[in-house]
Design a protein around this motif. Structure first.
Motif, short mmCIF file in Angstrom:
data_model
loop_
_atom_site.label_atom_id
_atom_site.label_comp_id
_atom_site.label_asym_id
_atom_site.label_seq_id
_atom_site.Cartn_x
_atom_site.Cartn_y
_atom_site.Cartn_z
N GLU A 145 0.34 4.29 0.50
CA GLU A 145 0.07 5.29 1.53
C GLU A 145 0.84 5.01 2.82
O GLU A 145 1.07 5.91 3.62
CB GLU A 145 -1.42 5.36 1.81
CG GLU A 145 -2.23 5.95 0.66
CD GLU A 145 -3.69 6.09 1.00
OE1 GLU A 145 -4.11 7.20 1.37
OE2 GLU A 145 -4.42 5.08 0.89
N ASN A 184 0.86 -1.19 0.00
CA ASN A 184 0.00 0.00 0.00
C ASN A 184 0.90 1.24 0.00
O ASN A 184 1.62 1.48 0.97
CB ASN A 184 -0.91 0.01 1.23
CG ASN A 184 -1.95 1.10 1.16
OD1 ASN A 184 -1.67 2.23 0.76
ND2 ASN A 184 -3.17 0.79 1.57
N PHE A 194 4.79 3.26 -6.92
CA PHE A 194 3.59 2.46 -7.18
C PHE A 194 2.74 3.05 -8.30
O PHE A 194 1.77 2.44 -8.75
CB PHE A 194 2.75 2.34 -5.90
CG PHE A 194 3.33 1.41 -4.88
CD1 PHE A 194 3.03 0.05 -4.89
CD2 PHE A 194 4.18 1.88 -3.89
CE1 PHE A 194 3.55 -0.81 -3.93
CE2 PHE A 194 4.72 1.03 -2.94
CZ PHE A 194 4.41 -0.32 -2.96
N LYS A 195 3.08 4.28 -8.73
CA LYS A 195 2.40 4.93 -9.85
C LYS A 195 0.90 5.10 -9.61
O LYS A 195 0.08 4.96 -10.51
CB LYS A 195 2.61 4.15 -11.15
CG LYS A 195 4.05 3.88 -11.51
CD LYS A 195 4.83 5.15 -11.77
CE LYS A 195 6.26 4.84 -12.22
NZ LYS A 195 7.06 6.07 -12.43
N ARG A 196 0.54 5.41 -8.37
CA ARG A 196 -0.86 5.68 -8.03
C ARG A 196 -0.95 7.09 -7.47
O ARG A 196 -0.12 7.49 -6.65
CB ARG A 196 -1.38 4.66 -7.01
CG ARG A 196 -1.50 3.24 -7.55
CD ARG A 196 -1.88 2.27 -6.46
NE ARG A 196 -3.14 2.63 -5.82
CZ ARG A 196 -3.60 2.06 -4.69
NH1 ARG A 196 -2.87 1.12 -4.09
NH2 ARG A 196 -4.75 2.44 -4.17
N TYR A 197 -1.96 7.84 -7.93
CA TYR A 197 -2.07 9.23 -7.51
C TYR A 197 -3.01 9.35 -6.32
O TYR A 197 -4.14 8.86 -6.35
CB TYR A 197 -2.58 10.12 -8.65
CG TYR A 197 -2.40 11.59 -8.34
CD1 TYR A 197 -1.22 12.23 -8.70
CD2 TYR A 197 -3.36 12.31 -7.65
CE1 TYR A 197 -1.01 13.56 -8.38
CE2 TYR A 197 -3.16 13.63 -7.32
CZ TYR A 197 -1.98 14.25 -7.69
OH TYR A 197 -1.78 15.57 -7.35
N PHE A 198 -2.53 10.02 -5.27
CA PHE A 198 -3.35 10.31 -4.10
C PHE A 198 -3.30 11.82 -3.87
O PHE A 198 -2.21 12.41 -3.86
CB PHE A 198 -2.81 9.60 -2.85
CG PHE A 198 -2.85 8.11 -2.92
CD1 PHE A 198 -3.98 7.40 -2.53
CD2 PHE A 198 -1.76 7.39 -3.39
CE1 PHE A 198 -4.02 6.03 -2.60
CE2 PHE A 198 -1.78 6.01 -3.46
CZ PHE A 198 -2.93 5.32 -3.07
#
Length: 227
Positions: A99, A97, A127-131
């Motif tokens: 985060e 995760n 991780f190439k995920r936008y938060f």
């Protein structure tokens, strides 16, 4: 518990901080890299945490998400030790995760361990995920690492600043909370001694509902008159 086991467990529960201070190992990211499986009492506790929280929340991933939220709640209350403990528990539950590493990063940044913080943001970004909120936090940390680490080469420092600028640009495009992005960028520019740019970001922050700290404004005015 034998005296030897007591000593082993106590040693496992402590770590040495970058400032030479002894701290709880659960207040160090990823428990300081220790092999917790090698300490039976810690392994038993970890196994119980994973089993109990997974059953309660429905899965390890859902439990990790809850612990991350608790970690940020402690962080926003300036309870950094408790925040790190929750992020570590989330890491035990779900090390995939991103985060979790964001959480490690913000706590280390507030502890003024900028370049170590940057390593965790680098992991989170991988991780190439936008938060929302993560990119300005990462950008500010990369910038402050560049400012604070005097051992960096000029090329490495420039690379950190370039990365920070790109993250801020992407955050301006994607984040709903523009005020937070501009406020963060104003702070980064101040420490980079880009005072005119810092004032430009203050102006944009004010226009978009950002909360500029009085301390930053006083420090900025001491360096350059407000345009």
């Amino acid at each position: 518990m034998t005296v030897l086991r007591v000593v082993v467990v106590l040693a496992a529960l402590c770590a040495i901080s970058a400032h030479g201070q002894r701290v709880r190992v659960d207040e160090v990211p990823m428990y300081g890299g220790m092999d917790r499986a090698g300490v039976p009492d810690l392994k038993a506790g970890d196994d119980k945490l994973i089993a109990d929280t997974s059953a309660h929340y429905g899965s390890r991933e859902k439990a990790a998400t809850e612990f991350i939220q608790q970690g940020f709640n402690f962080y926003y209350k300036d309870s950094l030790g408790m925040a790190m403990r929750r992020f570590n528990q989330a890491w035990l539950l779900d090390p995939n995760n991103p985060e979790v590493y964001w959480g490690f990063g913000v706590v280390l940044r507030d502890q003024e361990n900028m370049c170590e913080s940057a390593k965790h943001f680098d992991k989170a970004l991988g991780f190439k995920r936008y938060f929302q909120g993560m990119y300005p936090d990462a950008a500010q940390t990369f910038a402050l690492c560049g400012v604070s680490d005097k051992s960096l080469s000029e090329a490495d420092r420039a690379q950190l600043y370039e990365r920070a600028d790109k993250l801020y640009a992407e955050a301006v495009e994607k984040d709903a909370n523009k005020g937070n992005v501009y406020t963060s960028c104003a702070t980064a520019n101040f420490f980079r001694e880009k005072y005119a740019d810092a004032w430009a970001m203050v102006k944009k922050a004010r226009e978009t509902g950002g909360q500029i700290s009085p301390e930053l404004l006083r420090a900025l005015r001491a360096k350059m008159r407000e345009p």
